[in-house]
Enzyme design. Structure first.
Site, PDB file in Angstrom:
ATOM      1  N   GLY A  20      29.554  16.843 105.072  1.00 28.39           N
ATOM      2  CA  GLY A  20      30.227  16.311 104.069  1.00 28.39           C
ATOM      3  C   GLY A  20      30.434  14.812 104.088  1.00 28.39           C
ATOM      4  NE  ARG A  24      30.126  13.711 112.727  1.00 26.85           N
ATOM      5  CZ  ARG A  24      30.970  14.479 112.994  1.00 26.85           C
ATOM      6  NH1 ARG A  24      31.115  15.619 112.328  1.00 26.85           N
ATOM      7  NH2 ARG A  24      31.799  14.411 114.173  1.00 26.85           N
ATOM      8  NE  ARG A  43      29.616   7.695  91.599  1.00 32.57           N
ATOM      9  CZ  ARG A  43      30.565   7.735  91.047  1.00 32.57           C
ATOM     10  NH1 ARG A  43      31.777   7.885  91.702  1.00 32.57           N
ATOM     11  NH2 ARG A  43      30.713   7.416  89.655  1.00 32.57           N
ATOM     12  NE  ARG A  87      30.259  23.074 104.520  1.00 31.35           N
ATOM     13  CZ  ARG A  87      31.021  22.087 105.018  1.00 31.35           C
ATOM     14  NH1 ARG A  87      30.583  20.885 104.808  1.00 31.35           N
ATOM     15  NH2 ARG A  87      32.262  22.067 105.570  1.00 31.35           N
ATOM     16  CB  SER A  90      34.540  20.268 110.664  1.00 32.66           C
ATOM     17  OG  SER A  90      35.076  19.618 109.450  1.00 32.66           O
ATOM     18  CG  ASP A 207      41.549  22.239 112.108  1.00 28.54           C
ATOM     19  OD1 ASP A 207      40.495  21.119 111.738  1.00 28.54           O
ATOM     20  OD2 ASP A 207      41.845  22.856 111.252  1.00 28.54           O
ATOM     21  NE  ARG A 220      37.824  16.428 116.090  1.00 29.71           N
ATOM     22  CZ  ARG A 220      38.384  16.562 114.658  1.00 29.71           C
ATOM     23  NH1 ARG A 220      38.028  16.488 113.665  1.00 29.71           N
ATOM     24  NH2 ARG A 220      39.541  17.261 114.960  1.00 29.71           N
TER      25      ARG A 220
HETATM   26  N1  HPA Z   1      40.882  23.544 105.347  1.00 30.98           N
HETATM   27  C1  HPA Z   1      39.996  22.850 104.757  1.00 30.98           C
HETATM   28  N2  HPA Z   1      39.000  22.627 105.345  1.00 30.98           N
HETATM   29  C2  HPA Z   1      38.889  22.289 106.640  1.00 30.98           C
HETATM   30  C3  HPA Z   1      39.969  22.484 107.378  1.00 30.98           C
HETATM   31  C4  HPA Z   1      41.078  23.232 106.734  1.00 30.98           C
HETATM   32  O1  HPA Z   1      42.193  23.255 107.312  1.00 30.98           O
HETATM   33  N3  HPA Z   1      39.579  21.850 108.705  1.00 30.98           N
HETATM   34  C5  HPA Z   1      38.370  21.544 108.435  1.00 30.98           C
HETATM   35  N4  HPA Z   1      37.791  21.388 107.368  1.00 30.98           N
END
Ligand code: HPA
Length: 239
Positions: A20, A24, A43, A87, A90, A207, A220
């Site tokens: 994304g 990165r 952009r 893709r 995370s 997370d 990470r």
């Molecule tokens: N929500 C949506 N996308 C995410 C999240 C989340 O909690 N954590 C990492 N990408």
């Protein structure tokens, strides 16, 4: 050139990694690829082409969410002939069976986005990964001892969702984790399947939405490195 990508024809590889975050993409190019050249800066959505173990591969950011990702991926497949899209993202864990740092390989992705209904006459489209990419990635991850979690994820339109009960619904249907792009990526691959377009989403769990646990920055980086190995070896293996 397209409205959002300034690469010339032939400058983007058949296989591309899609984080994304554009920074990165730069990190991946700098760290894992050789013979790197920048192919996009429009952009600041940085994109690069280089080589990994003798195979040409590109990497480009997509931005966050299905709308941003869809612009870039559609232009990549329609105008640049990109075929294999992975893709590398995370995600937040929903299921108790998933722990932070886990690697998730998404067989399919549900969503509250309308994009696949728009493509499918208002019906529910089954947004699924390409089996060859999925099978290779799972095998490679297993060989690396990563014990990947393989199943359904959810691509949310809202990061800050007002309905907290949604997590219980997702969990009750066996959803492993939430992110914001995979269902759209799989929909685009289906739309262009006659061009031979194949897609896969793999994510590291940054997370845990239930427990509030999150990965420390150093963790990470190492779990991200493992995911990159899986994605890059999957591409090399396609030859
Ligand atoms: N929500 C949506 N996308 C995410 C999240 C989340 O909690 N954590 C990492 N990408």
């Amino acid at each position: 050139m397209t409205p959002h990508i300034e690469a010339k024809q032939g400058e983007i590889a058949e296989s591309i990694l899609l984080p994304g975050d554009p920074l990165r993409a730069k990190f991946i190019a700098d760290t894992f690829l050789t013979n790197v050249r920048q192919i996009n800066g429009v952009r600041n959505m940085l994109g690069y082409t280089g080589e990994y173990e003798g195979t040409e591969v590109s990497v480009m950011g997509t931005g966050m969410g299905i709308p941003s990702m869809s612009i870039y991926v559609t232009e990549l497949v329609k105008f640049y002939g990109v075929k294999n899209l992975i893709r590398v993202g995370s995600c937040g864990a929903v299921s108790e069976s998933v722990k932070v740092r886990d690697l998730i390989v998404a067989i399919g992705a549900g969503t509250d986005s309308g994009v696949n209904r728009a493509r499918f006459s208002g019906m529910d489209f089954s947004a699924t990964a390409d089996y060859e990419l999925l099978n290779k990635a799972v095998n490679i991850a297993s060989e690396l001892g990563l014990e990947p979690k393989v199943g359904n994820i959810f691509s949310a339109d809202l990061f800050y969702h007002p309905d907290e009960g949604m997590l219980d619904v997702l969990d009750s249907m066996g959803t492993l984790a939430i992110e914001m792009e995979a269902a759209g990526l799989y929909g685009i691959a289906a739309e262009y399947h006659q061009l031979g377009v194949k897609a896969l989403a793999i994510c590291t769990v940054s997370d845990h939405i239930r427990s509030g646990e999150s990965l420390a920055p150093s963790e990470r980086e190492s779990s991200f490195g493992e995911m990159m190995k899986v994605a890059l070896r999957t591409i090399v293996d396609l030859k």
